[in-house]
Design a protein around this motif. Structure first.
Motif, mmCIF file in Angstrom:
data_model
loop_
_atom_site.group_PDB
_atom_site.id
_atom_site.type_symbol
_atom_site.label_atom_id
_atom_site.label_comp_id
_atom_site.label_asym_id
_atom_site.label_seq_id
_atom_site.Cartn_x
_atom_site.Cartn_y
_atom_site.Cartn_z
ATOM 1 N N GLN A 1 48.811 41.037 36.118
ATOM 2 C CA GLN A 1 47.854 40.343 36.960
ATOM 3 C C GLN A 1 46.635 40.098 36.082
ATOM 4 O O GLN A 1 46.111 41.035 35.467
ATOM 5 C CB GLN A 1 47.468 41.180 38.182
ATOM 6 C CG GLN A 1 48.643 41.545 39.070
ATOM 7 C CD GLN A 1 49.411 40.345 39.561
ATOM 8 O OE1 GLN A 1 48.841 39.419 40.133
ATOM 9 N NE2 GLN A 1 50.709 40.340 39.324
ATOM 10 N N LEU A 2 46.238 38.846 35.975
ATOM 11 C CA LEU A 2 45.096 38.481 35.143
ATOM 12 C C LEU A 2 44.021 37.830 35.997
ATOM 13 O O LEU A 2 44.315 37.214 37.029
ATOM 14 C CB LEU A 2 45.504 37.507 34.040
ATOM 15 C CG LEU A 2 46.452 38.041 32.975
ATOM 16 C CD1 LEU A 2 47.896 37.808 33.359
ATOM 17 C CD2 LEU A 2 46.168 37.427 31.630
ATOM 18 N N ALA B 1 40.525 43.331 31.231
ATOM 19 C CA ALA B 1 39.369 43.222 32.119
ATOM 20 C C ALA B 1 38.751 44.608 32.294
ATOM 21 O O ALA B 1 39.455 45.620 32.177
ATOM 22 C CB ALA B 1 39.807 42.687 33.481
ATOM 23 N N PRO B 2 37.453 44.667 32.568
ATOM 24 C CA PRO B 2 36.864 45.974 32.886
ATOM 25 C C PRO B 2 37.597 46.593 34.076
ATOM 26 O O PRO B 2 37.908 45.910 35.048
ATOM 27 C CB PRO B 2 35.414 45.617 33.256
ATOM 28 C CG PRO B 2 35.162 44.285 32.617
ATOM 29 C CD PRO B 2 36.488 43.571 32.619
ATOM 30 N N GLY B 3 37.911 47.870 33.968
ATOM 31 C CA GLY B 3 38.590 48.563 35.047
ATOM 32 C C GLY B 3 40.086 48.290 35.136
ATOM 33 O O GLY B 3 40.707 48.594 36.153
ATOM 34 N N ALA C 1 44.084 42.485 34.262
ATOM 35 C CA ALA C 1 43.500 43.448 35.200
ATOM 36 C C ALA C 1 44.501 44.538 35.574
ATOM 37 O O ALA C 1 44.104 45.659 35.880
ATOM 38 C CB ALA C 1 43.019 42.735 36.465
ATOM 39 N N HIS C 2 45.782 44.205 35.536
ATOM 40 C CA HIS C 2 46.796 45.172 35.952
ATOM 41 C C HIS C 2 48.118 44.869 35.252
ATOM 42 O O HIS C 2 48.500 43.715 35.121
ATOM 43 C CB HIS C 2 47.002 45.097 37.466
ATOM 44 C CG HIS C 2 47.953 46.103 38.004
ATOM 45 N ND1 HIS C 2 49.073 45.759 38.713
ATOM 46 C CD2 HIS C 2 47.969 47.462 37.935
ATOM 47 C CE1 HIS C 2 49.724 46.850 39.072
ATOM 48 N NE2 HIS C 2 49.078 47.898 38.600
ATOM 49 N N GLN D 1 48.591 33.158 26.220
ATOM 50 C CA GLN D 1 47.954 33.589 24.973
ATOM 51 C C GLN D 1 47.318 34.970 25.124
ATOM 52 O O GLN D 1 47.363 35.786 24.205
ATOM 53 C CB GLN D 1 46.917 32.569 24.507
ATOM 54 C CG GLN D 1 46.274 32.923 23.181
ATOM 55 C CD GLN D 1 47.280 33.141 22.065
ATOM 56 O OE1 GLN D 1 48.121 32.294 21.826
ATOM 57 N NE2 GLN D 1 47.208 34.285 21.383
ATOM 58 N N THR D 2 46.730 35.246 26.276
ATOM 59 C CA THR D 2 46.145 36.569 26.508
ATOM 60 C C THR D 2 47.221 37.646 26.429
ATOM 61 O O THR D 2 47.042 38.667 25.760
ATOM 62 C CB THR D 2 45.428 36.618 27.870
ATOM 63 O OG1 THR D 2 44.364 35.661 27.864
ATOM 64 C CG2 THR D 2 44.865 38.004 28.160
ATOM 65 N N VAL D 3 48.339 37.416 27.093
ATOM 66 C CA VAL D 3 49.437 38.394 27.083
ATOM 67 C C VAL D 3 50.005 38.522 25.664
ATOM 68 O O VAL D 3 50.266 39.638 25.187
ATOM 69 C CB VAL D 3 50.533 38.011 28.099
ATOM 70 C CG1 VAL D 3 51.754 38.915 27.970
ATOM 71 C CG2 VAL D 3 49.969 38.060 29.525
#
Length: 153
Positions: free
Chosen positions: A130-131, A53-55, A141-142, A31-33
């Protein structure tokens, strides 16, 4: 014998509960993707930002045909600005979730995609996400991807 049967039932129940948790976590990662790409299609950078994500870091593997590949770092803020800037065609990245792997608060998604500008095919490749699971849920995150115009899945 009754002790063995009780142990077997306990193991089956634990296995079933674990499978349900994995299934719900997999659904949450997906769901995030999906929200990331829904936001991109809508031109809604706020929606996209909520998935990050932060960063967070974006990379693309680029290069010209016949030349060595290069690793390109993409600006998150530049990407978000591009998403929210009106453009004549919808940016439509169509992903398939080929593999989702999860361990604790880390998830990895391997997803072939095709990218369309409106209804016109642009390019294809694979996305690797990458979560991380933070206090407010799964966040990207990436992202790293490949891009090509031929030999699409």
């Amino acid at each position: 014998m009754n002790h063995f049967f009780a142990l077997l039932l306990s193991a089956a129940a634990t296995s079933s509960a674990f499978a349900q948790k994995v299934s719900s976590e997999t659904a949450a990662v997906r769901q995030t993707v999906t929200s990331f790409f829904d936001g991109m299609r809508r031109g809604d950078s706020t929606m996209v930002r909520r998935t990050l994500a932060p960063g967070a870091v974006f990379h693309g593997i680029g290069g010209k045909p016949g030349q060595p590949s290069t690793l390109e770092t993409e600006s998150i803020n530049g990407f978000l600005k591009a998403v929210s800037t009106p453009h004549p065609e919808i940016w439509d990245e169509r992903v398939q979730f080929e593999r989702v792997l999860i361990d604790a608060n880390l998830a990895s998604v391997w997803a072939p995609y095709e990218f369309y500008l409106g209804s016109k095919f642009s390019h294809c490749g694979y996305d690797s996400f990458q979560l991380v699971k933070l206090a407010d849920g799964w966040k990207i995150a990436h992202i790293i991807d490949t891009r090509r115009k031929e030999k699409c899945k």
